[in-house]
Design a protein around this motif. Structure first.
Motif, mmCIF file in Angstrom:
data_model
loop_
_atom_site.group_PDB
_atom_site.id
_atom_site.type_symbol
_atom_site.label_atom_id
_atom_site.label_comp_id
_atom_site.label_asym_id
_atom_site.label_seq_id
_atom_site.Cartn_x
_atom_site.Cartn_y
_atom_site.Cartn_z
ATOM 1 N N PRO A 1 1.068 -1.525 -0.346
ATOM 2 C CA PRO A 1 0.086 -0.109 0.096
ATOM 3 C C PRO A 1 1.105 1.437 -0.336
ATOM 4 O O PRO A 1 0.494 2.398 0.218
ATOM 5 C CB PRO A 1 -0.901 -0.210 1.653
ATOM 6 C CG PRO A 1 -0.253 -0.557 2.240
ATOM 7 C CD PRO A 1 0.414 -1.885 1.435
ATOM 8 N N ARG A 2 2.563 1.154 0.284
ATOM 9 C CA ARG A 2 2.722 1.988 0.330
ATOM 10 C C ARG A 2 4.046 2.313 -1.737
ATOM 11 O O ARG A 2 4.830 3.714 -1.603
ATOM 12 C CB ARG A 2 4.145 1.887 1.047
ATOM 13 C CG ARG A 2 3.731 1.691 2.469
ATOM 14 C CD ARG A 2 5.126 1.580 2.893
ATOM 15 N NE ARG A 2 4.309 0.786 4.420
ATOM 16 C CZ ARG A 2 4.971 1.863 5.914
ATOM 17 N NH1 ARG A 2 5.550 2.707 5.541
ATOM 18 N NH2 ARG A 2 4.788 0.663 6.720
ATOM 19 N N LYS A 3 2.728 2.252 -3.065
ATOM 20 C CA LYS A 3 3.527 2.276 -3.910
ATOM 21 C C LYS A 3 2.998 4.062 -4.327
ATOM 22 O O LYS A 3 2.199 4.675 -3.829
ATOM 23 C CB LYS A 3 2.648 1.450 -4.341
ATOM 24 C CG LYS A 3 3.339 0.385 -4.622
ATOM 25 C CD LYS A 3 2.624 -0.921 -5.335
ATOM 26 C CE LYS A 3 1.071 -0.788 -5.628
ATOM 27 N NZ LYS A 3 0.446 -1.882 -6.401
ATOM 28 N N PRO A 4 3.724 4.378 -4.696
ATOM 29 C CA PRO A 4 3.552 5.624 -5.175
ATOM 30 C C PRO A 4 2.040 6.323 -5.955
ATOM 31 O O PRO A 4 1.469 5.184 -6.585
ATOM 32 C CB PRO A 4 4.259 5.823 -7.024
ATOM 33 C CG PRO A 4 5.577 4.789 -6.828
ATOM 34 C CD PRO A 4 4.758 3.956 -6.066
ATOM 35 N N LEU A 5 2.142 7.074 -5.642
ATOM 36 C CA LEU A 5 0.130 8.017 -6.036
ATOM 37 C C LEU A 5 0.246 8.120 -7.296
ATOM 38 O O LEU A 5 0.587 8.311 -8.020
ATOM 39 C CB LEU A 5 -0.189 8.737 -5.006
ATOM 40 C CG LEU A 5 -0.113 8.895 -4.036
ATOM 41 C CD1 LEU A 5 -0.384 10.151 -3.023
ATOM 42 C CD2 LEU A 5 -0.601 7.328 -3.045
ATOM 43 N N TRP A 6 -0.774 7.103 -8.290
ATOM 44 C CA TRP A 6 -1.041 7.432 -8.965
ATOM 45 C C TRP A 6 -2.130 8.976 -9.721
ATOM 46 O O TRP A 6 -3.071 9.223 -9.640
ATOM 47 C CB TRP A 6 -2.079 6.565 -9.501
ATOM 48 C CG TRP A 6 -2.030 4.923 -9.345
ATOM 49 C CD1 TRP A 6 -1.083 4.325 -9.013
ATOM 50 C CD2 TRP A 6 -3.039 3.750 -9.561
ATOM 51 N NE1 TRP A 6 -0.653 2.830 -9.135
ATOM 52 C CE2 TRP A 6 -2.155 2.469 -9.748
ATOM 53 C CE3 TRP A 6 -4.002 3.837 -10.015
ATOM 54 C CZ2 TRP A 6 -2.610 1.600 -9.688
ATOM 55 C CZ3 TRP A 6 -4.815 2.386 -9.563
ATOM 56 C CH2 TRP A 6 -3.898 1.273 -9.912
ATOM 57 N N TRP A 7 -1.005 9.691 -9.695
ATOM 58 C CA TRP A 7 -1.256 11.144 -9.150
ATOM 59 C C TRP A 7 -2.052 11.762 -10.967
ATOM 60 O O TRP A 7 -1.717 10.716 -12.450
ATOM 61 C CB TRP A 7 -0.043 12.033 -9.438
ATOM 62 C CG TRP A 7 0.299 12.128 -7.710
ATOM 63 C CD1 TRP A 7 0.901 11.663 -7.734
ATOM 64 C CD2 TRP A 7 -0.474 12.808 -7.072
ATOM 65 N NE1 TRP A 7 1.073 12.457 -5.929
ATOM 66 C CE2 TRP A 7 0.422 12.450 -5.839
ATOM 67 C CE3 TRP A 7 -1.969 13.585 -6.697
ATOM 68 C CZ2 TRP A 7 -0.477 13.025 -4.425
ATOM 69 C CZ3 TRP A 7 -2.337 13.900 -5.703
ATOM 70 C CH2 TRP A 7 -1.524 13.798 -4.396
ATOM 71 N N LYS A 8 -3.119 12.341 -11.194
ATOM 72 C CA LYS A 8 -3.984 12.939 -12.736
ATOM 73 C C LYS A 8 -2.965 13.548 -13.345
ATOM 74 O O LYS A 8 -2.136 14.135 -12.751
ATOM 75 C CB LYS A 8 -4.530 13.357 -12.065
ATOM 76 C CG LYS A 8 -6.200 13.547 -13.283
ATOM 77 C CD LYS A 8 -7.448 14.003 -12.843
ATOM 78 C CE LYS A 8 -8.584 13.862 -14.027
ATOM 79 N NZ LYS A 8 -9.640 15.189 -13.940
#
Length: 206
Positions: free
Chosen positions: A80-87
């Motif tokens: 759950p610490r993977k890089p965020l999927w920023w828009k």
């Protein structure tokens, strides 16, 4: 009271709903080679939407682990610490079968607008209706996979109904009352409401 649903130390909600295991028990492909870590199926997305309706209409303060609103999935820590999927950003496809043996399969990943919009809708409903934060709760129906409860104070009343059955169900409403469905702005609902399988309504008394 903060209702923690997921965090940096737990599976992402979508992956948690996608697997039949006990919560936090062998919730990783390292512990269970059959644990599913890829993109969930459509039923999982719908079941999570129902859970979120409950989270935002029940007692206590809803909590969102960043990335859930973007539609991210992932197994237990550290996934759950993977890089965020920023828009607006592009990401390489993610390995669907993770460390499991066999031919590698991949899922496209990225910001999920539909998921984001659902979170925004529920946040707005809760913000615009303080009774969902401070009102009393009364359970009306607890029958099999059907659930209904009321949030009410001296001036406002909201009825929340869930149908988790495999068939469409009809729910009778209190007589001489009209409601508006806050999820789709359907107004002047009276006497009964018809709810398809794996669906819910948030009805505000007019």
């Amino acid at each position: 009271m903060m209702n923690v649903s997921s965090s940096h130390d737990t599976p992402r909600l979508l992956t948690d709903f996608f697997n039949p295991n006990k919560y936090k028990f062998k919730a990783s492909p390292n512990d269970d080679p059959l644990y599913k870590t890829g993109k969930p199926d459509q039923e999982t997305y719908q079941r999570l939407k129902l859970y979120l309706v409950h989270l935002f209409t029940s007692i206590g303060a809803p909590q969102i682990w960043n990335g859930e609103e973007m539609g991210m999935w992932g197994a237990d820590d550290p996934h759950p610490r993977k890089p965020l999927w920023w828009k607006g950003l592009n990401f390489e496809p993610e390995t669907r079968n993770n460390v499991q043996p066999g031919t590698k399969m991949f899922d496209p990943v990225g910001f999920n607008q539909n998921q984001f919009d659902w979170y925004q809708k529920l946040i707005k409903i809760r913000t615009n209706n303080p009774v969902l934060s401070t009102g009393d709760i009364e359970f009306i129906i607890t029958d099999g996979k059907k659930l209904a409860y009321k949030r009410a104070d001296q001036r406002n009343e909201i009825l929340v109904i869930f149908n988790l059955e495999s068939t469409t169900e009809v729910f009778n409403l209190p007589e001489k009352s009209k409601y508006s469905n806050l999820l789709n702005n359907d107004k002047n609902i009276a006497r009964k409401v018809i709810i398809p399988p794996l669906s819910s309504v948030i009805l505000k008394k007019m």
